[in-house]
Design a protein around this motif. Sequence first.
Motif, PDB file in Angstrom:
ATOM      1  N   GLN A  22       6.093   7.866 -38.719  1.00 41.11           N
ATOM      2  CA  GLN A  22       7.185   7.197 -37.619  1.00 41.11           C
ATOM      3  C   GLN A  22       7.212   5.805 -38.200  1.00 41.11           C
ATOM      4  O   GLN A  22       8.273   5.127 -37.968  1.00 41.11           O
ATOM      5  CB  GLN A  22       6.756   7.358 -36.338  1.00 41.11           C
ATOM      6  N   MET A  24       6.688   4.540 -40.881  1.00 37.96           N
ATOM      7  CA  MET A  24       7.558   4.330 -42.169  1.00 37.96           C
ATOM      8  C   MET A  24       8.913   4.546 -42.059  1.00 37.96           C
ATOM      9  O   MET A  24       9.828   3.936 -42.573  1.00 37.96           O
ATOM     10  CB  MET A  24       6.843   5.092 -43.270  1.00 37.96           C
ATOM     11  N   ALA A  25       9.217   5.539 -41.197  1.00 40.78           N
ATOM     12  CA  ALA A  25      10.590   6.112 -40.850  1.00 40.78           C
ATOM     13  C   ALA A  25      11.492   5.151 -40.156  1.00 40.78           C
ATOM     14  O   ALA A  25      12.537   5.043 -39.933  1.00 40.78           O
ATOM     15  CB  ALA A  25      10.533   7.678 -40.333  1.00 40.78           C
ATOM     16  N   ARG A  26      10.586   4.173 -39.233  1.00 40.31           N
ATOM     17  CA  ARG A  26      11.294   3.380 -38.206  1.00 40.31           C
ATOM     18  C   ARG A  26      10.931   1.977 -38.744  1.00 40.31           C
ATOM     19  O   ARG A  26      10.027   1.456 -37.836  1.00 40.31           O
ATOM     20  CB  ARG A  26      11.236   3.867 -36.910  1.00 40.31           C
ATOM     21  N   PRO A 183      17.457   1.489 -43.960  1.00 43.93           N
ATOM     22  CA  PRO A 183      17.412   2.936 -43.657  1.00 43.93           C
ATOM     23  C   PRO A 183      15.773   3.153 -42.514  1.00 43.93           C
ATOM     24  O   PRO A 183      15.064   2.555 -42.646  1.00 43.93           O
ATOM     25  CB  PRO A 183      16.794   3.652 -45.073  1.00 43.93           C
ATOM     26  N   GLY A 184      16.463   3.637 -41.612  1.00 41.85           N
ATOM     27  CA  GLY A 184      15.449   4.050 -40.382  1.00 41.85           C
ATOM     28  C   GLY A 184      15.469   2.787 -39.421  1.00 41.85           C
ATOM     29  O   GLY A 184      14.895   3.396 -38.465  1.00 41.85           O
ATOM     30  N   ILE A 185      16.171   1.963 -39.612  1.00 40.01           N
ATOM     31  CA  ILE A 185      16.570   1.100 -38.562  1.00 40.01           C
ATOM     32  C   ILE A 185      17.969   1.259 -38.106  1.00 40.01           C
ATOM     33  O   ILE A 185      19.051   0.953 -38.547  1.00 40.01           O
ATOM     34  CB  ILE A 185      16.308  -0.473 -38.935  1.00 40.01           C
ATOM     35  N   ARG A 186      18.175   1.494 -36.610  1.00 41.58           N
ATOM     36  CA  ARG A 186      19.449   1.743 -36.129  1.00 41.58           C
ATOM     37  C   ARG A 186      20.601   0.772 -36.262  1.00 41.58           C
ATOM     38  O   ARG A 186      21.548   1.035 -36.573  1.00 41.58           O
ATOM     39  CB  ARG A 186      19.471   2.005 -34.518  1.00 41.58           C
ATOM     40  N   ASP A 187      20.096  -0.576 -35.708  1.00 41.17           N
ATOM     41  CA  ASP A 187      20.994  -1.673 -35.728  1.00 41.17           C
ATOM     42  C   ASP A 187      19.942  -2.713 -36.526  1.00 41.17           C
ATOM     43  O   ASP A 187      20.319  -2.896 -37.651  1.00 41.17           O
ATOM     44  CB  ASP A 187      21.528  -2.139 -34.542  1.00 41.17           C
ATOM     45  N   THR A 231      12.674  -0.371 -48.953  1.00 43.41           N
ATOM     46  CA  THR A 231      14.206  -0.562 -48.462  1.00 43.41           C
ATOM     47  C   THR A 231      14.706  -1.500 -47.401  1.00 43.41           C
ATOM     48  O   THR A 231      15.787  -1.512 -47.095  1.00 43.41           O
ATOM     49  CB  THR A 231      14.788   0.852 -48.409  1.00 43.41           C
TER      50      THR A 231
ATOM     51  N   PRO B 214      15.748   8.298 -40.405  1.00 41.28           N
ATOM     52  CA  PRO B 214      16.501   8.066 -39.333  1.00 41.28           C
ATOM     53  C   PRO B 214      17.811   7.135 -39.657  1.00 41.28           C
ATOM     54  O   PRO B 214      17.263   6.086 -40.407  1.00 41.28           O
ATOM     55  CB  PRO B 214      15.665   7.800 -38.152  1.00 41.28           C
ATOM     56  N   THR B 216      20.041   6.409 -41.516  1.00 40.65           N
ATOM     57  CA  THR B 216      20.232   6.176 -42.847  1.00 40.65           C
ATOM     58  C   THR B 216      21.847   6.824 -43.425  1.00 40.65           C
ATOM     59  O   THR B 216      22.032   7.758 -43.021  1.00 40.65           O
ATOM     60  CB  THR B 216      19.094   6.763 -43.720  1.00 40.65           C
TER      61      THR B 216
END
Lengths: 237, 277, 368
Positions: A22, A24-26, A183-187, A231, B214, B216
């Motif tokens: 999570q 790494m994904a966010r 990538p992974g960050i909403r805003d 990224t 997410p 992306t």
Amino acid sequence: MMLAAFADPVFDSQRTFRALLQAMARPAAPRALPVLPPSPAPIAPAAMAIVLTLCDATTSVWLQQPEDEAVHHVRFHAGLKLVEQPQQADFALITDPMSMPPLEAFALGAPRYPDRSASVIVQATAIHSLPCVQAEAGRGVHVLASAQDGATPPQPPPASRGGSTFAGADICASRGGGTFVGPGIRDTQTVAIDGLPADFWHQRAALAAQLPLGIDLFFVAGQHVLALPRTTRLLEG
Amino acid sequence: MTYNFAFLDEDTKRMLRRALLKAVAIPGYQVPFGSREMPLPYGWGTGGIQVTAALLGPDDVLKVIDQGADDTTNAVNIRRFFSRVAAVATTEHTAEATLIQTRHRIPETSLREDQILVFQVPEPEPLRTLEPREAETRTLHALADYGLMHVKLYEDIAQYGHIATSYDYPVLVDGRFLTSPSPIPKFDNPKLDRSPALMLFGAGREKRLYAIPPYTHVESLAFDDHPFEIQRWEHQCELCGSGESYLDEVIVDDRGTRMFVCSDTDFCSGRRAEAQA
Amino acid sequence: MYVAVKGGEQAIARSLELLAQAQRGDTAVPELELAQIREQLRLGVARVMQEGSLYDENLSALAIRQAAGDMLEAIFLLRAYRTTLPRFGYTLPLNTAAMRVRRRVSGTFKDIPGGQVLGPTYDYTQRLLDFEHAPVASVTPADAPLPPDMPRVLDLLDAEALIERIEPGSDPEPVDLTREPLTFPADRATRLQNLSRGDEGFLLSMAYSTQRGYAESHPFAGEIRMGEVDVRVCPEELGFAIEIGSIVLTECQMINQFHGGNGVPPQFTRGYGLSMGEGERKAMSMALVDRALRCDELAEPDDAPAQDQEFVLSHSDNVEASGFVQHLKLPHYVDFQAELSLLRTLAAQHATPSPVQQGRESFEVPTA
């Protein structure tokens, strides 16, 4: 006496992995690690949790400060293959960031295999997170954790523990960090990481020219971990 | 003898976990991994099963779907496998699941940040049908040279008037890697873009993993004068009345009479329950 | 009235019951014992061990019984068991020169030191079904015991410097293909590992194609030998090698004509095959395909299927191939529906050509 590793290797590493995934994904969002195993100096327990979760006899690890007890500990519990040069490392453990080698000393991967690149674990002094997307004047910064006070649960803003209260993204930038996108960050995601060399962010930004080659970073402080994959971009202030 | 939790040994799980982290760090890039021989056949979800096994913990609630349905035999079999080797809680409700393993669909119900979607992937290389050689396709990815795919799509337009790809429709992830969304219908492609949930892809036989983090940007390839379009039906689901979901066509008698029903069985039964309440 | 298909779980449970019943067959007939399979179907046991990549005759026999004699299913069962086994260590390279030979033939020399040894072979049976099933005759004792070790035929040629030399230890440490993914180009050690796990039928056909002009290889069976070889390990804590047992192997070394090229002088070259147990057809096929795959290294033309390493290595594994071919019986309703809807659109357009189709000659392909 030899320190123990994870008390429950199967489930402790599973839970730790989910936190790392999570993280790494966010990117740039700190999260608490579920388990902190015992760890000999200079390795922080959170860094040890990552090592025990991801590394074994098939991974090459570079320790910035390969002190005897630490070396013995990771060899015994994880069977690690320790390497001499940062360039050879799948994982590098930075225990003294102020004297760390330049980021370009680590493997960035190959054009056809950008995954053959280093994951670098950095023991920071503290991670300060801004929970809000837009930094508002007067809104407090979460001081999530610092090496001094160990694992600190997130404090409700305004927080003053572990230092003064800061306001806004400018403060984060001045402490070493800033506002990130990717990538992974909403805003956007705003965070400050203490204890890094002055030109750290400059070095990291320079690597972006080589994307998709690059290195992926885990920062730990206290109980918290924060990831910055290659990224994630720091917005210019 | 007894098997380890979730079947795989811990060394294998660590290998998978390292590969998954790299996959997330390089969105859309295919990470080679030491795929193991699973007790289910290659081509039947071994990649997805390995990814799920590397993720799964006692707190998870697992949902497995095939063609959008929880009760198709292969979905049942995979769910049975994990109940057996990990004693994990399972559900058929999308909203209750923490982990969803899927073949060929993305659920109609919007996913959340605390959910992970695991895709079973037969062929991870979107260029494979245009260039069978791995040595060559890797180089094309390194150069971001996707001319082959653009030419193929353009030839479709020249020949048929539109792009003749209805599933496994290629996407560009984060503006960099051309990626196979797995054989989902292109109807589902828009759900890949800026999804709140992490999406992981496992190709066991081809020994590749990849990820779409997410939030992306995921772009379905198209041209300015031929924008990307999804399938539309003139029908509604005959069971729940939905006009928004992906429909399965069912032949109901020997005169070829058709009816259309939701492919997502949980979505459909949820709507019917709501209508009755 | 249509109802959404339910009951997959129950259907699977019933199917498993039927399978168990079919697998056992007529209960009036005694069940096969594993020892019977191990002793009387030894060649099947060897194939399952070889392609299952696990030397265990009893587990192989168990897999064959459980798979009702379907060898590919048995291989799959053994692989799925093997996949989770911990690695305690790696053996030292086997020394097949020190094989306790039970069979050894050469097609290149009429006589060789140690002699030609036919051993137990089907080669000179007359393939007449044995309706009477005569009891086993006692074996006539040999005139003289076989020598304890026999030199390898190719080592004899080596002394004359007519065959390519392979220096012991010159190979790079091989990767473990059951732990690491196959990537291209693959070196010879990796290729051999892939071929040794490869499907016997696939390798046989590929090898056959090289004899029929698809890759000219001019092969001679330099030597085929079968027998027991000791297995040794060198535990780190001991620091010296110890023997942990022995296994039966079949080794084939092909000799191939080579006219020179890529800086290599004209000489005979080698193709190598190795198989667990008695697996002569497999070892010979493997040796021919190994040699064909060396085309790049030897600067030979590489236009035949058996010379294409991506083609051969990606399609040699029967567990992968069987799974993927048979996955087509899984539901594909969703994709089929997508194709149906596309086809209906295309068919409708076919009836009334669109302006785009009429004007297609004027299209140019954009450069991306």
